[in-house]
Scaffold this motif. Sequence first.
Motif, PDB file in Angstrom:
ATOM      1  N   ARG A  56       0.813  -1.234   0.073  1.00 10.72           N
ATOM      2  CA  ARG A  56       0.009   0.023  -0.079  1.00 10.72           C
ATOM      3  C   ARG A  56       0.751   1.366   0.019  1.00 10.72           C
ATOM      4  NH1 ARG A  56      -3.988  -0.436   4.992  1.00 10.72           N
ATOM      5  NH2 ARG A  56      -4.552   1.551   3.855  1.00 10.72           N
ATOM      6  N   ILE A  57       2.027   1.398   0.797  1.00 11.97           N
ATOM      7  CA  ILE A  57       2.892   2.352   0.628  1.00 11.97           C
ATOM      8  C   ILE A  57       3.345   2.641  -0.849  1.00 11.97           C
ATOM      9  CG2 ILE A  57       5.058   2.985   1.316  1.00 11.97           C
ATOM     10  CD1 ILE A  57       4.881   1.776   4.024  1.00 11.97           C
ATOM     11  N   LEU A 209      12.330  13.326  -0.145  1.00  2.00           N
ATOM     12  CA  LEU A 209      12.624  12.196   0.646  1.00  2.00           C
ATOM     13  C   LEU A 209      11.721  12.136   1.822  1.00  2.00           C
ATOM     14  CD1 LEU A 209      16.522  12.100   0.484  1.00  2.00           C
ATOM     15  CD2 LEU A 209      15.031  10.348  -0.528  1.00  2.00           C
ATOM     16  N   GLU A 210      11.712  13.272   2.506  1.00  2.00           N
ATOM     17  CA  GLU A 210      10.954  13.038   3.754  1.00  2.00           C
ATOM     18  C   GLU A 210       9.460  13.209   3.307  1.00  2.00           C
ATOM     19  OE1 GLU A 210      12.008  16.558   6.074  1.00  2.00           O
ATOM     20  OE2 GLU A 210      14.140  15.721   6.629  1.00  2.00           O
ATOM     21  N   ALA A 211       8.867  13.676   2.417  1.00  2.37           N
ATOM     22  CA  ALA A 211       7.648  13.441   2.041  1.00  2.37           C
ATOM     23  C   ALA A 211       7.195  11.837   1.667  1.00  2.37           C
ATOM     24  CB  ALA A 211       7.140  14.344   0.767  1.00  2.37           C
ATOM     25  N   GLY A 218      -0.797   8.140   6.095  1.00  2.25           N
ATOM     26  CA  GLY A 218      -0.434   7.396   7.151  1.00  2.25           C
ATOM     27  C   GLY A 218      -0.239   5.987   6.939  1.00  2.25           C
ATOM     28  N   ILE A 219       0.067   5.485   5.861  1.00  2.00           N
ATOM     29  CA  ILE A 219       0.411   4.090   5.868  1.00  2.00           C
ATOM     30  C   ILE A 219       1.834   3.849   6.177  1.00  2.00           C
ATOM     31  CG2 ILE A 219       0.308   2.230   4.146  1.00  2.00           C
ATOM     32  CD1 ILE A 219      -2.379   3.437   4.245  1.00  2.00           C
ATOM     33  N   THR A 220       2.688   4.544   5.913  1.00  2.00           N
ATOM     34  CA  THR A 220       3.955   4.271   6.359  1.00  2.00           C
ATOM     35  C   THR A 220       3.974   4.363   7.997  1.00  2.00           C
ATOM     36  OG1 THR A 220       4.840   5.328   4.554  1.00  2.00           O
ATOM     37  CG2 THR A 220       6.454   4.951   6.292  1.00  2.00           C
ATOM     38  N   HIS A 246       5.098   7.741  14.815  1.00  2.00           N
ATOM     39  CA  HIS A 246       6.024   7.522  13.597  1.00  2.00           C
ATOM     40  C   HIS A 246       6.636   8.797  13.367  1.00  2.00           C
ATOM     41  CE1 HIS A 246       7.572   6.697   9.577  1.00  2.00           C
ATOM     42  NE2 HIS A 246       6.879   7.851   9.087  1.00  2.00           N
ATOM     43  N   ARG A 247       7.968   8.603  13.254  1.00  2.00           N
ATOM     44  CA  ARG A 247       8.932   9.902  12.855  1.00  2.00           C
ATOM     45  C   ARG A 247      10.060   9.573  11.792  1.00  2.00           C
ATOM     46  NH1 ARG A 247      14.057  12.589  15.828  1.00  2.00           N
ATOM     47  NH2 ARG A 247      14.026  14.499  14.800  1.00  2.00           N
TER      48      ARG A 247
END
Length: 328
Positions: A56-57, A209-211, A218-220, A246-247
Amino acid sequence: MARATDSRIRFHDLLDTSRAAASSLLEDARAGLGEPPRTLSPKHFYDQRGSELFDRICQQPEYYPTRTEEAILEAALPDITERVGRETTLIELGSGASRKIRLLLDALRPSRYAGIDISRDFLIDSTERLAVDYPWLDVHAICADFTTPLTLPAELADSERPVAFFPGSSIGNFSPDEASVMLDHLRELLPVGGGLLIGVDMIKSPAILEAAYNDAAGITAEFNRNLIRRLRDELGAEVDPADFDHRAFYNRDACRIEMHLVSRRDQRFMLGETPIELRRGESIHTEDSWKYSDAGFEEMAGQAGFAPVERWHDPEGLFGVYYFTRAA
């Protein structure tokens, strides 16, 4: 040991996932969470649920690697076919029924396909789907941890020029030292002249990258918290995934994305006989994803005994696909 599952595939169980994997999770969690800095190995992301979440990610708009690698492969298929040839044995590290492997199967028409994955259920599901969709293909499913030294089953070891396919920039989940060891293992898996087709995420804008690792859906985050769910469900730990944030951020000095789980409160739970105590705001480091330049990755592969043959990139230089052969 090989056994039949679906009559269309051959299943080779090289890993006792019923006991060894659970033991490994417990041992790794005890070692990683026992004292600061807290860590959990990313290899434990990929149970059945984790593998489904990762799929899904790959569909999220922020997550560029999957669609970019697919586009590169599609454009490069004539070159890849010329380099690899047909009627080979195609070995996929991290089995899946994704569009990427299907692009290669359609273009290369290999005589045999072997998917290797640590998650037995996901492996069988994905290889059975491939066997149904490609009835002419000799399909093998190998349940194994390909991060460790691995020998192919006898009926696959006689291939003259097998090609290992390692997509998705999974090599970036290993530190540079670990990646070098992983490439050493792959060299030993392949005969001289065997091929390695591998995806690599490139150094780029931190914002992009951060996006990609903080998708809006919120899947990740759920994928990351699945590690805590496994501690609860499989090891009996009285811990709640909702108690962790998550971070994910880009570490410029190390050229890597870091993923963490941050405790939202002071908490204490047991892993077997081992007490684990976390303070509010304390971080569990769960994954790194290193990014490379062409020169940096080719140097690493060369030191592991691979000779560069060709590389392909998307127009923006976000991602790279490389083809190497094992040198003598």
